[in-house]
Design an enzyme around this catalytic site. Structure first.
Site, PDB file in Angstrom:
ATOM      1  N   SER A   1       0.826  -1.215   0.000  1.00  0.00           N
ATOM      2  CA  SER A   1       0.000   0.000   0.000  1.00  0.00           C
ATOM      3  C   SER A   1       0.853   1.255   0.000  1.00  0.00           C
ATOM      4  CB  SER A   1      -0.886   0.017   1.253  1.00  0.00           C
ATOM      5  OG  SER A   1      -1.608   1.226   1.327  1.00  0.00           O
TER       6      SER A   1
ATOM      7  N   TYR B   1      -1.612  -0.440  10.225  1.00  0.00           N
ATOM      8  CA  TYR B   1      -1.858  -0.966   8.873  1.00  0.00           C
ATOM      9  C   TYR B   1      -0.599  -0.780   8.024  1.00  0.00           C
ATOM     10  CZ  TYR B   1      -3.959  -1.226   4.169  1.00  0.00           C
ATOM     11  OH  TYR B   1      -4.251  -1.540   2.872  1.00  0.00           O
TER      12      TYR B   1
HETATM   13  N1  LIG Z   1      -8.647  -0.472  -1.649  1.00  0.00           N
HETATM   14  C1  LIG Z   1      -7.580   0.267  -1.405  1.00  0.00           C
HETATM   15  O1  LIG Z   1      -7.654   1.506  -1.403  1.00  0.00           O
HETATM   16  C2  LIG Z   1      -6.253  -0.400  -1.129  1.00  0.00           C
HETATM   17  C3  LIG Z   1      -5.115   0.409  -1.113  1.00  0.00           C
HETATM   18  C4  LIG Z   1      -3.888  -0.174  -0.861  1.00  0.00           C
HETATM   19  C5  LIG Z   1      -3.790  -1.527  -0.629  1.00  0.00           C
HETATM   20  N2  LIG Z   1      -4.921  -2.299  -0.638  1.00  0.00           N
HETATM   21  C6  LIG Z   1      -4.754  -3.735  -0.363  1.00  0.00           C
HETATM   22  O2  LIG Z   1      -5.304  -4.476  -1.429  1.00  0.00           O
HETATM   23  C7  LIG Z   1      -5.637  -5.768  -0.971  1.00  0.00           C
HETATM   24  C8  LIG Z   1      -7.030  -6.137  -1.490  1.00  0.00           C
HETATM   25  O3  LIG Z   1      -7.988  -5.311  -0.843  1.00  0.00           O
HETATM   26  P1  LIG Z   1      -9.215  -4.646  -1.603  1.00  0.00           P
HETATM   27  O4  LIG Z   1      -8.983  -3.185  -1.605  1.00  0.00           O
HETATM   28  O5  LIG Z   1      -9.477  -5.352  -2.868  1.00  0.00           O
HETATM   29  O6  LIG Z   1     -10.365  -4.897  -0.508  1.00  0.00           O
HETATM   30  P2  LIG Z   1     -11.599  -5.879  -0.445  1.00  0.00           P
HETATM   31  O7  LIG Z   1     -12.523  -5.651  -1.580  1.00  0.00           O
HETATM   32  O8  LIG Z   1     -12.128  -5.744   0.935  1.00  0.00           O
HETATM   33  O9  LIG Z   1     -10.923  -7.311  -0.620  1.00  0.00           O
HETATM   34  C9  LIG Z   1     -10.214  -7.909   0.429  1.00  0.00           C
HETATM   35  C10 LIG Z   1     -10.105  -9.397   0.121  1.00  0.00           C
HETATM   36  O10 LIG Z   1      -9.336 -10.002   1.184  1.00  0.00           O
HETATM   37  C11 LIG Z   1     -10.024 -11.152   1.587  1.00  0.00           C
HETATM   38  N3  LIG Z   1      -9.714 -11.496   2.977  1.00  0.00           N
HETATM   39  C12 LIG Z   1      -9.854 -10.747   4.090  1.00  0.00           C
HETATM   40  N4  LIG Z   1      -9.495 -11.472   5.169  1.00  0.00           N
HETATM   41  C13 LIG Z   1      -9.126 -12.705   4.717  1.00  0.00           C
HETATM   42  C14 LIG Z   1      -8.668 -13.891   5.332  1.00  0.00           C
HETATM   43  N5  LIG Z   1      -8.505 -13.996   6.667  1.00  0.00           N
HETATM   44  N6  LIG Z   1      -8.381 -14.954   4.551  1.00  0.00           N
HETATM   45  C15 LIG Z   1      -8.539 -14.881   3.211  1.00  0.00           C
HETATM   46  N7  LIG Z   1      -8.973 -13.793   2.568  1.00  0.00           N
HETATM   47  C16 LIG Z   1      -9.267 -12.715   3.318  1.00  0.00           C
HETATM   48  C17 LIG Z   1     -11.500 -10.890   1.365  1.00  0.00           C
HETATM   49  O11 LIG Z   1     -12.172 -12.108   1.142  1.00  0.00           O
HETATM   50  P3  LIG Z   1     -13.099 -12.897   2.199  1.00  0.00           P
HETATM   51  O12 LIG Z   1     -13.720 -11.861   3.111  1.00  0.00           O
HETATM   52  O13 LIG Z   1     -14.105 -13.591   1.318  1.00  0.00           O
HETATM   53  O14 LIG Z   1     -12.185 -13.849   2.881  1.00  0.00           O
HETATM   54  C18 LIG Z   1     -11.450 -10.079   0.083  1.00  0.00           C
HETATM   55  O15 LIG Z   1     -11.469 -10.935  -1.034  1.00  0.00           O
HETATM   56  C19 LIG Z   1      -5.517  -5.734   0.541  1.00  0.00           C
HETATM   57  O16 LIG Z   1      -4.295  -6.337   0.932  1.00  0.00           O
HETATM   58  C20 LIG Z   1      -5.480  -4.254   0.855  1.00  0.00           C
HETATM   59  O17 LIG Z   1      -4.799  -3.983   2.056  1.00  0.00           O
HETATM   60  C21 LIG Z   1      -6.136  -1.763  -0.898  1.00  0.00           C
END
Ligand SMILES: NC(=O)c1ccc[n+]([C@@H]2O[C@H](COP(=O)([O-])OP(=O)(O)OC[C@H]3O[C@@H](n4cnc5c(N)ncnc54)[C@H](OP(=O)(O)O)[C@@H]3O)[C@@H](O)[C@H]2O)c1
Length: 246
Positions: free
Chosen positions: A142, A155
């Site tokens: 991130s 985080y």
């Molecule tokens: N969105 C942003 O602005 C942003 C920015 C920087 C980095 N990121 C990073 O990008 C990555 C993806 O996030 P996203 O933004 O796409 O959010 P999201 O839509 O909430 O997706 C998060 C994913 O992680 C899974 N997850 C959560 N806990 C888990 C566990 N214990 N075991 C397996 N899977 C788990 C969820 O699936 P289930 O709940 O079905 O398990 C979901 O598929 C994350 O690492 C996040 O920190 C996001």
């Protein structure tokens, strides 16, 4: 082995957001994708879309806090497709808030998913990569770890721990067998804010997502760029954020 077509790619956190968009893009470009997350109903719906579009897909219920689940995800790739070329350790949660709130439970949860989850993936995939003589680890970290801002200290710490981990692994893997890539997104329009318990912080992040976040397929394209490189080229770090993000 360059390009995307024919690659076997396992993705954690594939049930929504960046993981889902990456699965769709890579499958469209000819990869066989192995989808992991806890919500299997979402995985099955995504798999049905990929199959309907002529793609190759398997699913495996995966909680990244459980090492045995990552082992099963990697095994699913090897059993169904004969090998694993890429593991995208993308699952993550964001229990952000001021350190003063002393949310010890939230801190532990972030360490378990964001850091331990990646370690569990490495433990499962690395022996397969070494046996095959090739493999690629991609993680979603991130911009929180690049520009440190209030409310995101823990985080950001988990994300920078992963950044450090991958750089260490890279230095131990200059024999050409394992490639590592850390992708640092800024604001991306996903469901990530749902995991924030602090109401005011959640509302603030959602406002940012509504106002200027980029769509998750922008991050998927960055991931695809790293994967499609010829095997002697390693894309170490990619930062991708909205142009207006400060
Ligand atoms: N969105 C942003 O602005 C942003 C920015 C920087 C980095 N990121 C990073 O990008 C990555 C993806 O996030 P996203 O933004 O796409 O959010 P999201 O839509 O909430 O997706 C998060 C994913 O992680 C899974 N997850 C959560 N806990 C888990 C566990 N214990 N075991 C397996 N899977 C788990 C969820 O699936 P289930 O709940 O079905 O398990 C979901 O598929 C994350 O690492 C996040 O920190 C996001």
């Amino acid at each position: 082995m360059a390009g995307i077509e024919g690659k076997i790619v396992a993705i954690t956190g594939a049930s929504s957001g960046i993981g889902e968009a990456t699965a769709l893009l890579l499958a469209e470009r000819g990869a066989a994708v192995v989808l992991g997350a806890r919500r299997t109903d979402r995985l099955e719906r995504l798999a049905a879309r990929i199959i309907a579009a002529g793609g190759y897909v398997s699913t495996q219920q995966t909680d990244v806090t459980r090492p045995q689940d990552l082992q099963r995800l990697v095994d699913r790739a090897v059993v169904d497709h004969g090998r694993l070329d890429v593991l995208i350790s993308n699952a993550g949660i964001s229990k952000i808030g001021p350190v003063d709130a002393l949310d010890v439970g939230g801190w532990s949860a972030m360490i378990d998913v964001n850091l331990r989850g990646v370690l569990h993936g490495i433990a499962a995939a690395l022996p397969v990569f070494r046996r095959q003589g090739h493999g690629h680890l991609v993680t979603t970290v991130s911009t929180s770890g690049l520009k440190i801002v209030p409310n995101q200290a823990v985080y950001a710490a988990t994300k920078n721990a992963v950044r450090t981990l991958l750089e260490g692994l890279r230095q131990e893997s200059t024999d050409g067998v394992v490639r590592t890539t850390s992708v640092s997104p800024g604001y991306v329009r996903t469901e990530l804010a749902d995991s924030i318990d602090d109401e005011a912080v959640r509302a603030q992040i959602r406002r940012g997502m509504d106002e200027f976040a980029i769509p998750p397929d922008a991050v998927a394209r960055a991931i695809a760029f790293a994967i499609e490189q010829p095997v002697d080229i390693e894309i170490g770090d990619i930062t991708i954020r909205p142009t207006v993000q400060n």
